[in-house]
Write a protein that holds these residues in place. Structure first.
Motif, mmCIF file in Angstrom:
data_model
loop_
_atom_site.group_PDB
_atom_site.id
_atom_site.type_symbol
_atom_site.label_atom_id
_atom_site.label_comp_id
_atom_site.label_asym_id
_atom_site.label_seq_id
_atom_site.Cartn_x
_atom_site.Cartn_y
_atom_site.Cartn_z
ATOM 1 N N VAL A 6 0.857 -1.182 0.000
ATOM 2 C CA VAL A 6 0.000 0.000 0.000
ATOM 3 C C VAL A 6 0.895 1.234 0.000
ATOM 4 C CG1 VAL A 6 -1.769 1.323 1.213
ATOM 5 C CG2 VAL A 6 -1.862 -1.170 1.205
ATOM 6 N N VAL A 7 0.668 2.125 -0.952
ATOM 7 C CA VAL A 7 1.456 3.340 -1.087
ATOM 8 C C VAL A 7 0.725 4.484 -0.387
ATOM 9 C CG1 VAL A 7 2.465 4.996 -2.705
ATOM 10 C CG2 VAL A 7 2.386 2.560 -3.291
ATOM 11 N N TRP A 8 1.458 5.209 0.446
ATOM 12 C CA TRP A 8 0.907 6.360 1.154
ATOM 13 C C TRP A 8 1.633 7.623 0.709
ATOM 14 C CZ3 TRP A 8 -3.203 5.950 4.479
ATOM 15 C CH2 TRP A 8 -3.549 4.660 4.906
ATOM 16 N N ILE A 9 0.854 8.652 0.372
ATOM 17 C CA ILE A 9 1.410 9.932 -0.052
ATOM 18 C C ILE A 9 0.837 11.017 0.849
ATOM 19 C CG2 ILE A 9 1.659 11.599 -1.922
ATOM 20 C CD1 ILE A 9 1.230 9.295 -3.880
ATOM 21 N N ALA A 10 1.706 11.789 1.500
ATOM 22 C CA ALA A 10 1.277 12.908 2.335
ATOM 23 C C ALA A 10 1.309 14.186 1.520
ATOM 24 C CB ALA A 10 2.180 13.033 3.557
ATOM 25 N N GLY A 11 0.463 15.133 1.907
ATOM 26 C CA GLY A 11 0.405 16.392 1.186
ATOM 27 C C GLY A 11 -0.061 17.535 2.055
ATOM 28 N N ALA A 12 -0.082 18.706 1.481
ATOM 29 C CA ALA A 12 -0.444 19.904 2.229
ATOM 30 C C ALA A 12 -1.893 19.884 2.691
ATOM 31 C CB ALA A 12 -0.195 21.146 1.368
ATOM 32 N N ALA A 13 -2.766 19.191 1.966
ATOM 33 C CA ALA A 13 -4.189 19.203 2.286
ATOM 34 C C ALA A 13 -4.720 17.846 2.716
ATOM 35 C CB ALA A 13 -4.990 19.702 1.078
ATOM 36 N N GLY A 14 -3.845 16.863 2.954
ATOM 37 C CA GLY A 14 -4.323 15.546 3.380
ATOM 38 C C GLY A 14 -3.331 14.454 3.052
ATOM 39 N N ALA A 15 -3.845 13.248 2.904
ATOM 40 C CA ALA A 15 -2.997 12.096 2.587
ATOM 41 C C ALA A 15 -3.786 11.142 1.710
ATOM 42 C CB ALA A 15 -2.529 11.393 3.861
ATOM 43 N N LEU A 16 -3.049 10.336 0.943
ATOM 44 C CA LEU A 16 -3.661 9.444 -0.036
ATOM 45 C C LEU A 16 -3.058 8.057 0.106
ATOM 46 C CD1 LEU A 16 -5.499 9.184 -2.593
ATOM 47 C CD2 LEU A 16 -3.489 9.810 -3.943
ATOM 48 N N ALA A 17 -3.938 7.039 0.164
ATOM 49 C CA ALA A 17 -3.497 5.644 0.148
ATOM 50 C C ALA A 17 -3.872 5.048 -1.206
ATOM 51 C CB ALA A 17 -4.158 4.856 1.274
ATOM 52 N N ILE A 18 -2.938 4.317 -1.811
ATOM 53 C CA ILE A 18 -3.158 3.755 -3.146
ATOM 54 C C ILE A 18 -2.813 2.280 -3.130
ATOM 55 C CG2 ILE A 18 -2.478 3.864 -5.582
ATOM 56 C CD1 ILE A 18 -1.574 6.745 -5.083
ATOM 57 N N ASP A 19 -3.674 1.469 -3.705
ATOM 58 C CA ASP A 19 -3.367 0.070 -3.986
ATOM 59 C C ASP A 19 -2.841 0.017 -5.414
ATOM 60 O OD1 ASP A 19 -3.357 -2.597 -4.724
ATOM 61 O OD2 ASP A 19 -5.113 -3.086 -3.534
ATOM 62 N N PRO A 20 -1.542 -0.176 -5.612
ATOM 63 C CA PRO A 20 -0.987 -0.126 -6.971
ATOM 64 C C PRO A 20 -1.539 -1.201 -7.895
ATOM 65 C CG PRO A 20 0.750 -0.028 -5.305
ATOM 66 C CD PRO A 20 -0.504 -0.423 -4.605
ATOM 67 N N ILE A 21 -2.011 -2.311 -7.321
ATOM 68 C CA ILE A 21 -2.510 -3.403 -8.154
ATOM 69 C C ILE A 21 -3.876 -3.079 -8.733
ATOM 70 C CG2 ILE A 21 -3.163 -5.832 -8.168
ATOM 71 C CD1 ILE A 21 -1.134 -6.264 -5.933
#
Length: 548
Positions: A491-506
């Motif tokens: 599971v890929v997690w990306i943080a940002g200025a307005a929140g965060a995003l979790a991505i299932d690459p598959i």
């Protein structure tokens, strides 16, 4: 169930599950409503509602204005929330903070708990009266405003709250009715002393000692702002402004600190200690107290390391790495190492190309530090201090993140993605066709045989042979400016200025956590997925969302 925020639908391995009330990395559950109709890689976006204790916000709880007790718990309220301590079993419970609806910038001056109704009552500096159902873990609820000023004395009687202010007695009936002026019954009129006034009246020893009891290891004295009794009549709990919570024994005339929380309010970095040793929380340098805090895995035992009296980092902390030779800290004001009680520091006046250290990684038994002007290899000198060797070819380049894969060190820089063979010293850019990996790369991470690189507007993956097509999901713009990348369990997690995003690459499924609905404040400076949950470093503190 109380509405706590909303987020996008996610695959089962990211989705939170069944809740328990315990202060460890445990499971939780989310109930979902109807699809919203917003597209996202072919997925509908469903709204979800947070349950209490799905999220735990750990912040600074040293400036306390009130304390209350019942037969089992101590409640101490301050600028950033109410901490809860189980004095029977000597364990911390989850604090009641912003994600529970705690009022911002309006700290409490009085607390009272009604064991019969399970309500914790709170009066703030502005005279606002709030209620929290601790028995059901609901949100804070605004009740009304109490006329008159402090001191405020709170007491409960027959399920109602009675408040004594400079304007007289006011009652808030069971169910949370707005406070109204009433003639207090005789059983209530006798309770005119605050806990601190009562302790001062009953104990001549306490009157003579006063705030000299609440002195820390650096001989700083803290004002006592409130007192509440324990079941043992000679034991009390003291709230202080700046020193946190103290347990006071009137027989021994001794006050011992009971610590919980971070050094300052904001957290800019979270790191896990290897082999389940606990967590490090790096301060963002914006609070009056700056440095780092350590907590064990269950968040029960806390140690504070402060700038100034101890020599810990004073600037924002960007990275923490612990190994057998110490705790290394990359900060805005240098590279630090804590070994025992000794702090060592390197800056650009020593061997660093830049004082600002943004990334740390271990490869080939060496520590690598990425600075704002290049990469260095860090070793421990014969005298026990630190030495740094600059790496040719990286000078003048800001390094944002590092990832070590065997003998290869990957560098995410403002001049693209680079790789260093730590055995031969060969430095080169990998052959990539996507121009985004030639520009600013914010993050790089390795998991499950895949290398992930985060550019300013896309995520790319490398399986050792080929690079994937750039992933730009429907929710990518929702996090604002990306700040950090982390990967765990595919599971890929990306943080940002307005929140965060979790991505299932598959599958391409996404989960957007936005500020302030899901994460109380932004920007999210770092994200750290761990066993059973994920941490987010924010200006309000470190937020844990339990996932298992």
């Amino acid at each position: 169930m109380t509405e706590r925020g909303r987020r996008h639908a996610v695959p089962d391995r990211i989705r939170p599950r069944a809740p328990r009330r315990a202060f460890v990395l445990l499971a939780f559950a989310v109930g979902c409503g109807p699809a919203s109709g917003i597209p996202g890689n072919g997925l509908g976006v469903r709204h979800a509602y947070w349950r209490a204790d799905d999220r735990v916000l750990v912040s600074e709880f040293r400036e306390l204005g009130a304390v209350a007790t019942d037969r089992r718990f101590v409640y101490a309220g301050g600028s950033n929330g109410v901490v809860v301590y189980d004095h029977r079993f000597q364990r911390w419970q989850p604090p009641l903070t912003l994600e529970d609806g705690f009022p911002r910038s309006d700290p409490p001056i009085a607390l009272e708990v009604d064991e019969f109704t399970g309500i914790l009552w709170m009066v703030t500096r502005t005279g606002a009266l709030w209620a929290h159902h601790v028995s059901t873990s609901g949100e804070w609820r605004w009740i009304g405003v109490l006329p008159g000023g402090p001191p405020v004395r709170l007491t409960t009687h027959d399920g109602s709250l009675w408040a004594l202010t400079s304007s007289g007695w006011f009652e808030s009936a069971a169910g949370g009715a707005p406070p109204a002026r009433r003639t207090a019954p005789a059983a209530v009129r006798d309770r005119t002393l605050t806990g601190l006034q009562r302790l001062e009246r009953e104990s001549a020893a306490f009157r003579s000692a006063g705030s000299s009891l609440t002195v820390d290891e650096y001989l700083r004295r803290y004002e006592i702002t409130g007192a509440a009794p324990s079941p043992d009549p000679t034991e009390w709990w003291l709230a202080t402004w700046g020193g946190g919570l103290y347990a006071y024994d009137d027989r021994m005339l001794e006050a011992l600190p009971v610590r919980f929380g971070t050094v300052g309010r904001g957290v800019s970095a979270v790191a896990v200690v290897p082999d389940g040793g606990g967590f490090w929380f790096g301060g963002d340098g914006m609070s009056r107290r700056r440095g780092l805090a350590y907590a064990d895995r269950d968040l029960q035992r806390w140690n504070w390391h402060e700038a100034g009296p101890e020599g810990a980092p004073a600037g924002p902390v960007h990275a923490v790495a612990q190994d057998e030779v110490g705790v290394f800290v990359g900060a805005q004001d240098g590279l630090y190492r804590l070994s025992g009680d000794r702090w060592d520091r390197l800056t650009d006046l020593d061997a660093l190309p830049s004082t600002t250290v943004r990334a740390l990684a271990r490869s080939n038994d060496a520590l690598w530090a990425g600075t704002d002007r290049g990469l260095v290899r860090v070793t421990v000198a014969s005298d026990g201090g630190l030495a740094a060797l600059r790496i040719d070819g990286t000078g003048g380049t800001r390094i944002n993140a590092l990832a070590a894969v065997d003998s290869i060190l990957w560098l995410a820089t403002d001049r693209g993605l680079w790789r260093l063979n730590t055995t031969t010293g060969a430095l080169a850019q990998p052959p990539v066709q996507d121009a985004r990996l030639r520009g600013r790369v914010i993050g790089v991470a390795y998991d499950g045989g895949i290398l992930y690189a985060l550019a300013t507007s896309a995520l790319l993956a490398y399986d050792g042979a080929t690079w994937s097509a750039p992933f730009v999901g429907a929710s990518f713009e929702g996090i604002g400016r990306p700040t950090h990348l982390a990967v765990r369990d595919d599971v890929v997690w990306i943080a940002g200025a307005a929140g965060a995003l979790a991505i299932d690459p598959i599958s391409g499924a996404e989960s957007l956590l936005s500020v302030p609905r899901d994460i109380p404040e932004g920007p999210v400076r770092q994200v750290l997925p761990v066993e059973g949950g994920v941490w987010f470093a924010t200006p309000a503190g470190a937020l844990l969302i339990r996932l298992e």
